[in-house]
Write an enzyme that holds these catalytic residues in place. Structure first.
Site, mmCIF file in Angstrom:
data_model
loop_
_atom_site.group_PDB
_atom_site.id
_atom_site.type_symbol
_atom_site.label_atom_id
_atom_site.label_comp_id
_atom_site.label_asym_id
_atom_site.label_seq_id
_atom_site.Cartn_x
_atom_site.Cartn_y
_atom_site.Cartn_z
ATOM 1 N N ARG A 251 0.854 -1.185 0.000
ATOM 2 C CA ARG A 251 0.000 0.000 0.000
ATOM 3 C C ARG A 251 0.886 1.230 0.000
ATOM 4 O O ARG A 251 1.884 1.298 0.725
ATOM 5 C CB ARG A 251 -0.924 0.009 1.229
ATOM 6 C CG ARG A 251 -1.968 -1.105 1.237
ATOM 7 C CD ARG A 251 -3.011 -0.894 0.148
ATOM 8 N NE ARG A 251 -4.098 -1.885 0.218
ATOM 9 C CZ ARG A 251 -4.145 -2.995 -0.506
ATOM 10 N NH1 ARG A 251 -3.146 -3.265 -1.355
ATOM 11 N NH2 ARG A 251 -5.174 -3.828 -0.409
ATOM 12 N N GLU A 279 -2.351 7.540 -5.536
ATOM 13 C CA GLU A 279 -2.271 6.607 -6.664
ATOM 14 C C GLU A 279 -3.359 6.956 -7.680
ATOM 15 O O GLU A 279 -4.543 6.879 -7.340
ATOM 16 C CB GLU A 279 -2.459 5.184 -6.162
ATOM 17 C CG GLU A 279 -2.175 4.111 -7.188
ATOM 18 C CD GLU A 279 -2.224 2.713 -6.588
ATOM 19 O OE1 GLU A 279 -1.457 1.858 -7.038
ATOM 20 O OE2 GLU A 279 -3.051 2.478 -5.685
ATOM 21 N N HIS A 298 0.089 -0.700 -10.443
ATOM 22 C CA HIS A 298 -0.649 -1.676 -9.634
ATOM 23 C C HIS A 298 -0.878 -2.974 -10.421
ATOM 24 O O HIS A 298 -1.989 -3.511 -10.456
ATOM 25 C CB HIS A 298 -1.996 -1.085 -9.186
ATOM 26 C CG HIS A 298 -2.406 -1.521 -7.814
ATOM 27 N ND1 HIS A 298 -2.809 -0.655 -6.835
ATOM 28 C CD2 HIS A 298 -2.469 -2.755 -7.253
ATOM 29 C CE1 HIS A 298 -3.124 -1.324 -5.738
ATOM 30 N NE2 HIS A 298 -2.920 -2.593 -5.973
#
Length: 340
Positions: A251, A279, A298
């Site tokens: 994360r 993000e 990701h």
């Protein structure tokens, strides 16, 4: 006479693009055998009147990315719902307190999704040891310039390197397991893991500061919790050795982005970042253009044909439910406070 196998009424709840990518012909056949469902459509809005009748009799939700939260209003439309089978990792954005109050059983494919993340991480660790990022940049800049000087230097190579793993999560443990064939010394920091258990995993348990100071590569696999926010802040990032690599597939909030950016701009350390905070990063972030940074959007988790692993893990859970068996990968309410 043999009893007829039960096929619980099941509704798919996920983005339509996800449904198409997740369920190939083999998975659709398996789904048809396990449940009574209409796989050609997926619900993304529980208030949509087109799905009211199907939701009213649904006993199971087969969910994935794009499923809206299962709040009280949503559950009121599903009075028969008994189980949620999630064909992805974290259920934090999906399962609410209303689900636990109703006693709904929840399963996750987090173990299946951990596999590609661990594979990505091991690849990043091996590339970090070979100093692939700066070497490739220099090679491209010099249009093929190469000499024996690449053979030397204390910060190049994977023999005897120290790898620090932060978090004995599903992914963290898989990374540790997959590092065993290599000539690494592995450190582990996890507040729930003591020296004896760490030794059983073949690693050395240390505190976070010692891990940062001793490691050539640090890889993060801790959950996003209030106590892990900026776990690698300015002070702890400064403990990293010159030439060390920080890998984050967990994360973005685990790292202070401003402090990390300063370290990377100065070129003191390298980074492989599959997640960031925020993000995505702003378009003017210098991290996009730095030769010592690999940014990926990701993608460490399941994608492409890896989605098949998620689908079949979820379908196995659906089959267990239909057979009256407990889930192999249940989600417990208490565990959510310690998970990603």
């Amino acid at each position: 006479m043999t009893a007829q196998r039960r096929r619980p009424p099941t509704v798919l709840a996920m983005a339509d693009e996800v449904r198409s990518a997740l369920l190939d012909a083999e998975a659709l056949d398996r789904l048809a055998g396990a449940a009574e469902t209409a796989p050609g459509a997926a619900v993304t809005d529980f208030a949509d009147p087109r799905y009211a009748a199907a939701l009213a009799r649904a006993e199971v939700l087969l969910t994935c990315w794009g499923c809206p939260p299962l709040d009280e209003a949503a559950l009121e439309r599903m009075p028969e719902l008994r189980a949620v089978v999630h064909a992805a990792g974290s259920v934090k954005g999906l399962v609410t307190e209303a689900c636990w109050r109703r006693g709904i059983a929840v399963s996750t494919a987090a173990s299946a999704n951990a596999v590609p993340v661990a594979e990505y991480t091991v690849a990043a660790i091996l590339f970090a040891g070979k100093r692939v990022l700066p070497t490739a940049h220099t090679y491209a800049r010099e249009r093929g310039g190469w000499g024996f000087e690449v053979l030397g230097g204390p910060h190049r190579g994977n023999y005897g390197r120290v790898v620090g793993v932060v978090g004995a999560s599903r992914i963290g443990r898989l990374v540790v397991e997959r590092l065993r064939p290599f000539d690494f010394h592995v450190l582990l920091h996890d507040p729930c893991i003591g020296a004896k258990e760490a030794a059983g995993l073949g690693v050395e348990a240390v505190g976070p500061d010692e891990l940062a100071a001793r490691s050539d590569v640090v890889t993060l696999h801790a959950p996003a919790l209030p106590q892990t926010r900026h776990l690698f802040d300015r002070r702890r990032l400064a403990l990293l050795r010159d030439g060390a690599t920080l890998i984050n597939t967990a994360r973005g909030s685990l790292v202070d982005t401003a402090a990390l950016t300063e370290e990377l701009v100065h070129g003191r350390i390298d980074a492989v970042l599959d997640v960031t905070d925020p993000e995505p990063l702003p378009g003017d972030s210098p991290l996009y253009g730095l030769p010592n940074v690999l940014l990926t959007p990701h993608v460490a988790g399941s994608l492409g044909n890896e989605l098949g692993r998620l689908a079949h893990a979820a379908l196995a859970e659906l089959e267990r439910y239909a057979a009256g068996l407990p889930f192999e990968e249940p989600v417990e309410r208490g565990a959510l406070d310690r998970s990603a």
